[in-house]
Design a protein around this motif. Structure first.
Motif, PDB file in Angstrom:
ATOM      1  N   ASP A 472       0.811  -1.305   0.013  1.00 36.67           N
ATOM      2  CA  ASP A 472      -0.004  -0.095   0.112  1.00 36.67           C
ATOM      3  C   ASP A 472       0.963   1.079  -0.060  1.00 36.67           C
ATOM      4  O   ASP A 472       2.027   1.283   0.201  1.00 36.67           O
ATOM      5  N   THR A 491      -3.059  -2.218  18.976  1.00 36.57           N
ATOM      6  CA  THR A 491      -3.812  -1.506  17.882  1.00 36.57           C
ATOM      7  C   THR A 491      -3.375  -0.019  18.458  1.00 36.57           C
ATOM      8  O   THR A 491      -3.135   0.463  19.085  1.00 36.57           O
ATOM      9  N   THR A 492      -3.308   0.737  16.936  1.00 40.41           N
ATOM     10  CA  THR A 492      -3.063   2.186  17.192  1.00 40.41           C
ATOM     11  C   THR A 492      -4.565   2.886  16.513  1.00 40.41           C
ATOM     12  O   THR A 492      -4.382   4.053  16.471  1.00 40.41           O
ATOM     13  N   LYS A 493      -5.536   2.248  16.429  1.00 41.94           N
ATOM     14  CA  LYS A 493      -6.695   2.693  15.898  1.00 41.94           C
ATOM     15  C   LYS A 493      -7.806   2.926  17.238  1.00 41.94           C
ATOM     16  O   LYS A 493      -7.786   1.956  17.892  1.00 41.94           O
ATOM     17  N   LEU A 501      -4.211  -8.754  12.678  1.00 37.59           N
ATOM     18  CA  LEU A 501      -2.936  -9.235  12.282  1.00 37.59           C
ATOM     19  C   LEU A 501      -2.502 -10.624  12.986  1.00 37.59           C
ATOM     20  O   LEU A 501      -1.932 -11.599  12.354  1.00 37.59           O
TER      21      LEU A 501
HETATM   22  P1  ADP Z   1      -6.517  -3.384  14.013  1.00 37.23           P
HETATM   23  O1  ADP Z   1      -6.518  -3.100  12.839  1.00 37.23           O
HETATM   24  O2  ADP Z   1      -7.653  -3.642  14.641  1.00 37.23           O
HETATM   25  O3  ADP Z   1      -5.889  -2.165  14.844  1.00 37.23           O
HETATM   26  P2  ADP Z   1      -4.575  -5.242  13.392  1.00 37.23           P
HETATM   27  O4  ADP Z   1      -3.748  -6.219  14.199  1.00 37.23           O
HETATM   28  O5  ADP Z   1      -4.932  -5.694  12.149  1.00 37.23           O
HETATM   29  O6  ADP Z   1      -5.631  -4.836  14.065  1.00 37.23           O
HETATM   30  O7  ADP Z   1      -3.456  -4.148  13.303  1.00 37.23           O
HETATM   31  C1  ADP Z   1      -2.451  -3.897  14.210  1.00 37.23           C
HETATM   32  C2  ADP Z   1      -1.987  -2.517  13.984  1.00 37.23           C
HETATM   33  O8  ADP Z   1      -1.039  -2.639  12.967  1.00 37.23           O
HETATM   34  C3  ADP Z   1      -2.996  -1.421  13.539  1.00 37.23           C
HETATM   35  O9  ADP Z   1      -3.425  -0.642  14.536  1.00 37.23           O
HETATM   36  C4  ADP Z   1      -1.920  -0.260  12.737  1.00 37.23           C
HETATM   37  O10 ADP Z   1      -1.365   0.485  13.543  1.00 37.23           O
HETATM   38  C5  ADP Z   1      -0.818  -1.390  11.962  1.00 37.23           C
HETATM   39  N1  ADP Z   1      -1.123  -1.762  10.748  1.00 37.23           N
HETATM   40  C6  ADP Z   1      -1.634  -2.935  10.184  1.00 37.23           C
HETATM   41  N2  ADP Z   1      -1.391  -2.927   8.745  1.00 37.23           N
HETATM   42  C7  ADP Z   1      -1.038  -1.579   8.458  1.00 37.23           C
HETATM   43  C8  ADP Z   1      -0.658  -0.957   7.417  1.00 37.23           C
HETATM   44  N3  ADP Z   1      -0.854  -1.534   5.987  1.00 37.23           N
HETATM   45  N4  ADP Z   1      -0.106   0.173   7.321  1.00 37.23           N
HETATM   46  C9  ADP Z   1       0.150   0.932   8.446  1.00 37.23           C
HETATM   47  N5  ADP Z   1       0.055   0.212   9.665  1.00 37.23           N
HETATM   48  C10 ADP Z   1      -0.539  -1.086   9.913  1.00 37.23           C
END
Ligand code: ADP
Length: 535
Positions: A472, A491-493, A501
């Protein structure tokens, strides 16, 4: 290697979510409808033809009203075509939109200059030849735009021009077209006497030149028709063909049947022009309404799916807690009793051994519960059947199409020619890809729409491993977070669960594969999935 927005993806995306009529092949039913419209128009034209010369009263309001409406319809069509450009990134759309912009401008300018419409001698020009020349410019530029559209439309991949936004490209196109229209308009308005005359003495009867020019315009439309007919494929192509045909009676009437304004033929031909002008507008509006309702449906489906997922996680954790609470309670109680026995004087060692045995068996029971839950998930999901990574990836993209469209992300795929099957559960792998695609979309939300690109590529290595990369152009992952993103609940969201993941990695590893972050930086992130080939 084959770089594709290939037909397969086109079909999958088009079925689930029509991306725009300029990209979707016309179905047999759509072709039949278009042919039906042409037949009806032809029948009406044939019925009117014998009476074309009959003079009718001169209605001054007819031209201004009809052509102003026509100009507005063409302008709206141009706007809707321009609006499709940021989504489809086809330069051909700019050409088609420019054709409509020219049509709208010249139609309106002709109305302004037409004697007796907005003023007795027209608001601009000489009142004789200026409107006629506007008519010529109008119908010389429209087929030109359509021919340019035809030649550009199959010219390869969508053009993503780094550094130039769609809005700038559209702005420049509008500027160039308006500039050209302004220069031509100035010339036929102020220098009409330098041009050959269409009307001498009376503005009702044409000179011979008028008839000849109409024959030339008829041939010009026929040329555009033939060029487009040879390459017609999409819904937009088919309807542009109908529009070119619908314009033809206009010139036929002027060239052959009647050289007199305000005759039955003249009025009827203008009516055809209005129909032609509304055809594409109505189809674009219908497409917008269909697209909107699908978007609304997809959105509510997505919400329901999210709610279901949360409910099932809630139910699963509730069930685990319920099962574990029993043995844990028994362990705590037994430990308490053991302590009491130890403190008693003398310590009741005989009973202590029995209590310890109970504790051990309760611990084993808790362990069995956890193993049972894991086995439950495994049994439900591990259903490995050979499928190619490409098929699974295309399907995941098709499922994500509504999100991709809404987020204005352009997708490219670059799949290895060697389509090897991998040993995996397609549904599970699809979940992994959906999760990676969703993360990518969320990561790109903060960058300008033009820069949002998602690339899926596959590679087969010498040691029978199939690599799938999801690339991406989002903001990337800071160094200090890279080791933690696969941890559960990281998570950062704000509304993230941090499980995507972690679960994805567990799924891939349960199939003997690996999932890792291959690269990340300010230019974006690449997640790489490695799976063993099935054969
Ligand atoms: P969530 O999406 O619920 O936060 P995930 O385990 O899927 O949980 O992702 C963990 C964290 O990894 C995300 O909060 C984000 O900070 C980071 N992350 C995952 N994929 C990406 C990406 N394509 N680009 C940037 N950050 C990502």
């Amino acid at each position: 290697m084959q770089r594709t927005d290939d037909d397969h993806l086109d079909r999958e995306l088009a079925r689930d979510f029509p991306l725009g009529m300029a990209a979707i092949p016309a179905s047999a039913a759509q072709r039949r409808t278009a042919i039906g419209v042409v037949i009806v128009l032809g029948a009406i034209a044939a019925a009117i033809a014998p009476f074309a010369d009959i003079p009718l009263p001169k209605i001054d309001a007819f031209v201004p009203v009809l052509q102003t409406v026509l100009a507005v319809a063409d302008l709206m069509t141009a706007l809707l075509l321009f609006a499709q450009y940021p989504v489809l990134q086809q330069r051909a759309l700019l050409a088609a939109a420019s054709a409509y912009l020219c049509s709208a401008s010249f139609a309106f300018l002709q109305t302004l200059s037409f004697p007796g419409s907005y003023a007795p001698a027209g608001l601009m020009g000489d009142g004789f030849n200026t409107p006629a020349w506007f008519f010529v410019l109008w119908h010389a530029t429209f087929p030109l735009g359509i021919i340019a559209y035809t030649l550009l439309k199959d010219g390869g991949q969508p053009a993503i021009q780094p550094g130039r936004s769609s809005a700038t490209t559209i702005g420049l196109t509008v500027l160039c077209v308006s500039g050209a229209v302004a220069v031509l308009a100035w010339f036929v308005t102020t220098r009409a006497e330098m041009l050959p005359a269409f009307y001498a003495g009376s503005f009702i009867r044409q000179t011979n030149l008028g008839n000849q020019v109409n024959v030339a315009l008829l041939l010009w439309y026929a040329t555009a028709l033939v060029v487009l007919l040879a390459r017609a494929r999409t819904i937009l192509d088919i309807w542009l063909l109908v529009i070119l045909i619908a314009w033809m009676p206009n010139f036929l009437v002027a060239a052959l049947a009647s050289s007199v304004r305000f005759s039955l033929g003249w009025y009827a031909a203008r009516g055809f022009a209005l129909v032609a002008s509304f055809i594409l507008l109505s189809i674009l509006l219908t497409e917008m309404i269909v697209l909107y309702s699908r978007l609304a449906n997809a959105f509510s489906l997505l919400r329901r799916e999210r709610a279901n997922r949360l409910m099932s996680i809630d139910a699963a954790t509730g069930a685990i807690a319920h099962e574990i609470r029993g043995p844990l309670g028994a362990i705590a109680l037994n430990a308490n009793t053991a302590l009491a026995q130890l403190r008693s004087k003398p310590p009741a060692l005989q009973e202590l051994a029995a209590i310890m045995k109970d504790i051990e068996s309760d611990a084993m029971r808790a362990n069995d519960v956890l193993s049972g839950v894991r086995a439950l998930f495994k049994a439900r999901t591990a259903n490995p059947t050979p499928a190619t990574v490409q098929q699974i990836a295309l399907h995941a993209l098709a499922l994500s199409a509504p999100d991709l469209l809404r987020s204005q992300v352009s997708v490219t795929t670059d799949f290895a020619d060697d389509q090897v099957p991998v040993h995996t559960d397609p549904v599970q792998l699809q979940q992994v890809l959906l999760n990676l695609i969703r993360n990518a979309l969320e990561a790109m939300a903060s960058i300008p729409p033009d820069a949002r690109r998602l690339m899926l590529s596959t590679k087969v290595t010498n040691d029978s491993t199939v690599l799938l990369s999801i690339h991406d152009t989002g903001g990337g992952i800071p160094d200090e977070e890279r080791n933690r993103i696969f941890d559960a609940f990281f998570t950062t969201k704000r509304s993230g669960m941090g499980l995507g993941l972690a679960i994805s990695r567990a799924i891939v590893e349960s199939h003997g594969g690996t999932l890792r972050l291959a690269d990340s930086g300010p230019q974006g992130s690449i997640f790489e999935l490695a799976l063993q080939r099935a054969d």
